[in-house]
Structures are given as structure tokens and as C-alpha cells.
Design an enzyme around this catalytic site. Structure first.
Site, mmCIF file in Angstrom:
data_model
loop_
_atom_site.group_PDB
_atom_site.id
_atom_site.type_symbol
_atom_site.label_atom_id
_atom_site.label_comp_id
_atom_site.label_asym_id
_atom_site.label_seq_id
_atom_site.Cartn_x
_atom_site.Cartn_y
_atom_site.Cartn_z
ATOM 1 N N GLY A 1 0.993 -1.853 0.149
ATOM 2 C CA GLY A 1 0.255 0.449 -0.059
ATOM 3 C C GLY A 1 0.811 0.715 0.515
ATOM 4 O O GLY A 1 2.070 1.301 0.561
ATOM 5 N N LYS B 1 -0.162 -6.690 -5.831
ATOM 6 C CA LYS B 1 -0.367 -7.970 -5.773
ATOM 7 C C LYS B 1 0.780 -8.664 -7.006
ATOM 8 O O LYS B 1 0.558 -8.854 -8.097
ATOM 9 C CB LYS B 1 -1.300 -7.821 -7.565
ATOM 10 C CG LYS B 1 -2.855 -8.121 -6.769
ATOM 11 C CD LYS B 1 -4.301 -7.759 -7.431
ATOM 12 C CE LYS B 1 -3.713 -5.968 -8.373
ATOM 13 N NZ LYS B 1 -4.951 -6.957 -9.552
ATOM 14 N N ASP C 1 0.484 2.089 9.010
ATOM 15 C CA ASP C 1 -0.189 1.268 10.126
ATOM 16 C C ASP C 1 0.722 1.529 11.691
ATOM 17 O O ASP C 1 0.040 0.976 12.752
ATOM 18 C CB ASP C 1 -0.673 0.021 9.915
ATOM 19 C CG ASP C 1 -1.269 0.012 8.916
ATOM 20 O OD1 ASP C 1 -2.032 0.593 8.411
ATOM 21 O OD2 ASP C 1 -1.007 -1.322 7.827
ATOM 22 N N ARG D 1 -25.599 14.089 19.288
ATOM 23 C CA ARG D 1 -24.998 12.752 18.417
ATOM 24 C C ARG D 1 -23.990 11.547 19.038
ATOM 25 O O ARG D 1 -22.989 11.846 19.870
ATOM 26 C CB ARG D 1 -25.257 12.712 16.942
ATOM 27 C CG ARG D 1 -26.120 12.595 16.029
ATOM 28 C CD ARG D 1 -25.653 13.016 14.806
ATOM 29 N NE ARG D 1 -27.065 13.273 14.281
ATOM 30 C CZ ARG D 1 -27.503 13.275 12.534
ATOM 31 N NH1 ARG D 1 -25.824 14.262 12.177
ATOM 32 N NH2 ARG D 1 -28.611 13.259 12.365
HETATM 33 O O1 F6P Z 1 -1.536 -0.882 4.825
HETATM 34 C C1 F6P Z 1 -1.833 0.052 5.180
HETATM 35 C C2 F6P Z 1 -3.104 -0.047 4.996
HETATM 36 O O2 F6P Z 1 -4.218 1.174 4.984
HETATM 37 C C3 F6P Z 1 -4.214 -0.668 5.956
HETATM 38 O O3 F6P Z 1 -4.266 0.348 7.245
HETATM 39 C C4 F6P Z 1 -5.291 -1.142 5.342
HETATM 40 O O4 F6P Z 1 -6.105 -1.853 6.174
HETATM 41 C C5 F6P Z 1 -4.919 -1.505 4.134
HETATM 42 O O5 F6P Z 1 -3.438 -1.038 3.752
HETATM 43 C C6 F6P Z 1 -5.771 -1.243 3.413
HETATM 44 O O6 F6P Z 1 -4.989 -1.874 1.891
HETATM 45 P P1 F6P Z 1 -5.820 -1.857 0.139
HETATM 46 O O7 F6P Z 1 -5.528 -0.774 -0.133
HETATM 47 O O8 F6P Z 1 -5.442 -3.237 -0.146
HETATM 48 O O9 F6P Z 1 -7.286 -1.094 0.262
#
Ligand code: F6P
Length: 367
Positions: A14, A79, A145, A180
Site C-alpha cells: 500500500g 499483487k 500502520d 449525537r
Molecule cells: O497497511 C496499510 C493499509 O492502509 C491498512 O491500514 C489497511 O488495512 C490496508 O492497507 C488497506 O489495503 P488496500 O489498499 O488493499 O485496501
């Protein structure tokens, strides 16, 4: 003219704010050294594995000013694991095959003497496997993360916390106007770092993280207490990997061949239904921040950290520190073996000072 040595850089997994700053830091370092040239593989290892090959030579024009830009000029993918590479079988169905040895042989045959892989835990596990097959590779940690235990912090994380905090602040004023219960779901996979930092920065009443399974009845008690005291609104931060006591994480398996990551998401909506079932004195709304946390300009801290890591990666190339990853420890850059870097996960420690801080600030973890 003397033939230059060749290094190649790629970004995998990511994206996250700061990737371009690493690429620029590395490029400038290489340029000023004078003995090397830097190439980039497009879309992680896919550029090297594709036919025709898709790699570019980095130069001043391609790298000028990119430290300010989010995303990655080299593009990325989740991928592109060369050990589990998506291919179509003869019936046209997707399957995966191990192309790692082919990749190592190709990189060496192209004359590259160093590879820099900028990526998270998944990417660095791949780096380690390729290193074991003879590839001179160096890792640079990235992830919003902050779940890599070998480094105190990863670039991208602080920007993600800033984005989440800005959104949280906006949700507070609308929660107050409507009296809320506002739920904001943030990313973080199996670690609650983004949620925990945002809860403290934003002043949340409730913070739900994967490391502390929650009880909806206890959450309701905190909410009731706050409404009874006259403060008629509540803001909740929930990490995507949070789960109810005795429950499971919420999400679904990836649809794409070659993407091994389980897709977390939806626990904020689940919690909304749980709270709606249990009370009728306040409306409940959920906002899922999603990929906004990974986009846009990195904040100054992340630009500085990322640039320094790019420079450090080239120092490591010169010192032939292959099979290692750059790490940030005690406000210093250092190195750690890829093996060590990928051997444990950085969960929120329940004795961490920020958990203590949050509790003392009256934040409920729903436990
Ligand atoms: O690891 C980074 C992250 O943004 C996570 O926080 C999240 O769960 C995941 O990647 C989302 O992945 P994708 O881009 O495949 O939706």
C-alpha cells in the site's frame, strides 16, 4: 567515461505519504556520490518481471520537488509478490507461481548491484526471501500502520494521524450540534496506533483498538454517564481491526489473485448497530476514513524521516550492508537485519505510556 554502478529502487504494498521523499533522498545521495546511477522499477517488482521490462532511469527532472507529493512516482501494487505471483493458467483461471529465482537472476543479469525495497512487513518478508536467494537488497520501512517493531516509527504514520485528527475535530463540532454519538473508523490493520494517537490528540471519549477487545455494554455505560452529566454528545475512534470480546475482526478476503491481505473494514458500522439496538436517547453515525489516511502531502516530520532514510539506504549500499533494513530508534537512524525486522509485529503494548495517558484522560477502551 567510467561505467557507473547501477542500483534500483521500488515501492511495494500500500502507498503512504513519504515514499517520494525516500526516492528523492536516495537519488540525490547517489547523484552526489558520482559512481552510481539510480533506476526505478514500476509497480514494485512487476516492472522487472514484465515483458517488455518496465524500469526507468531516475534523473533530476523525474525527482525534482517530489518530496512534497503523496503517493509514489514509481507506482505500487499489493499483487506483485514474486514468490506468489498471479498468473493465468491454460484455462484462463487465475493462479499463482513462484517467480523469485527468475527475478533474482534477471536483476543480476541486468547489472544491478543493489536493490532498495521501500515497503511494509509483507514487502520486507519478500526482501528477506530474495536476499536468501542471493539478491543484494536493502529494506526501507514504510506503513501508515506503524506496525513494524524494529523501528520506533515509520514515515507516513504521523501524517495519517494528522489526517485522522483533522477529521475527528470536524466530527466533534457536528456531534455537539446534534447531540449525537459519532463513530470514526480508522485504518491500522491489527495494530491500534492510529486510533490511540488520534483519540488522545482529538480528545475522544472512547477508543477501541484490536489489542483490547471491547464490550458494547461497557461502552454504553460510558456513553450514558456522559449524557447524564449533561455533555450530550460522544466521539468514538475505532480501529478497523478492533473486535468485540469473544468476537472476530470484520472484513473480507481480497478478491484479486496475488493479494494475500484480508481486507479489514466495517467494524464502525457494526458498532453503530450495536449502540442503536441498546439505546434510543441519541442518534449514531459512522464515518469510515479509509484511504484518505494514505493520501496527500506528507507532513514535515515524515518528509524529514523519509528523506533521511533514502540517504541512509545509499550509505548502506556503499557499506554493502545487504539483507538489512533502515530503522529509526531513539531519534537515530540505524540498521537491523531483515530477518529481525520481520520476526515480530508492533502491537500496542497495554503498558504503553499512551494507553496510560488515555485512561488518565478518561478515555474508555470498552474493557
Ligand atoms: O497497511 C496499510 C493499509 O492502509 C491498512 O491500514 C489497511 O488495512 C490496508 O492497507 C488497506 O489495503 P488496500 O489498499 O488493499 O485496501
Amino acid at each position: 567515461m567510467k561505467v557507473k554502478k547501477k542500483a534500483i529502487v521500488l515501492t511495494g504494498g500500500g502507498d503512504c505519504p513519504g515514499l517520494n521523499a525516500v526516492i528523492r533522498g536516495l537519488y540525490k545521495s547517489v547523484k552526489y556520490d558520482g559512481e552510481w546511477e539510480l533506476w526505478g522499477s514500476i509497480e514494485a517488482f512487476n516492472g522487472l518481471l514484465s515483458d517488455p521490462i518496465n524500469i526507468i532511469k531516475l534523473d533530476d527532472e523525474k525527482t525534482r520537488g517530489i518530496h512534497v507529493k503523496g503517493g509514489t512516482i514509481l507506482r505500487t501494487t499489493n499483487k506483485g509478490n514474486p514468490l506468489d505471483f498471479p498468473v493465468k493458467d491454460k484455462n484462463g483461471n487465475w493462479t499463482t507461481e513462484d517467480r523469485s529465482q527468475e527475478l533474482v537472476d534477471k536483476i543480476l543479469a541486468l547489472g544491478f548491484e543493489a536493490v532498495v525495497n521501500i515497503g511494509g512487513d509483507g514487502s520486507q518478508t519478500i526482501s528477506q526471501k530474495l536476499f536468501e536467494k542471493g539478491l543484494p537488497i536493502i529494506g526501507v520501512p514504510k506503513t501508515i500502520d506503524n506496525d513494524l517493531s524494529a523501528t520506533d516509527v515509520t514515515f507516513g504514520f504521523t501524517t495519517a494521524v494528522q489526517i485522522a485528527t483533522d477529521s475527528f475535530d470536524k466530527l466533534v463540532t457536528t456531534a455537539e450540534s446534534h447531540r449525537r454519538i459519532m463513530i470514526m473508523e480508522v485504518m491500522g490493520r491489527d495494530a491500534g496506533w492510529i486510533a490511540l494517537h488520534t483519540a488522545i490528540a482529538g480528545g475522544a471519549e472512547i477508543c477501541l483498538i484490536p489489542e483490547i477487545p471491547y464490550d458494547p455494554d461497557i461502552i454504553l455505560k460510558s456513553i450514558e454517564k456522559r449524557y447524564d452529566s449533561g455533555k450530550g454528545f460522544v466521539n468514538i475512534v475505532i480501529a478497523e481491526g478492533a473486535k468485540e470480546k469473544g468476537g472476530e475482526v470484520i472484513g473480507k478476503s481480497a478478491k484479486d489473485s496475488g493479494d494475500a491481505n484480508f481486507k479489514l473494514g466495517g467494524v464502525g458500522m457494526y458498532l453503530r448497530h450495536q449502540l442503536e439496538k441498546r439505546q434510543n436517547f441519541a442518534q449514531v453515525r459512522t464515518t469510515i476514513l479509509g484511504h484518505t489516511q494514505r493520501g496527500g502531502t506528507p507532513i514535515a516530520f515524515d518528509r524529514i524521516l523519509a528523506t533521511s532514510m533514502g540517504v541512509k539506504a545509499f550509505d548502506m549500499i556503499k557499506e554493502k550492508q545487504f539483507g538489512k533494513m533502515v530503522a529509526y530508534k531513539n531519534h537515530r537512524l540505524t540498521t537491523v537485519t531483515l530477518k529481525e525486522a520481520t520476526s515480530s509485529y508492533n502491537y500496542v503494548d497495554l503498558n504503553h505510556y499512551l494507553v496510560h495517558t488515555a485512561r488518565k484522560m478518561g478515555v474508555s477502551f470498552g474493557d
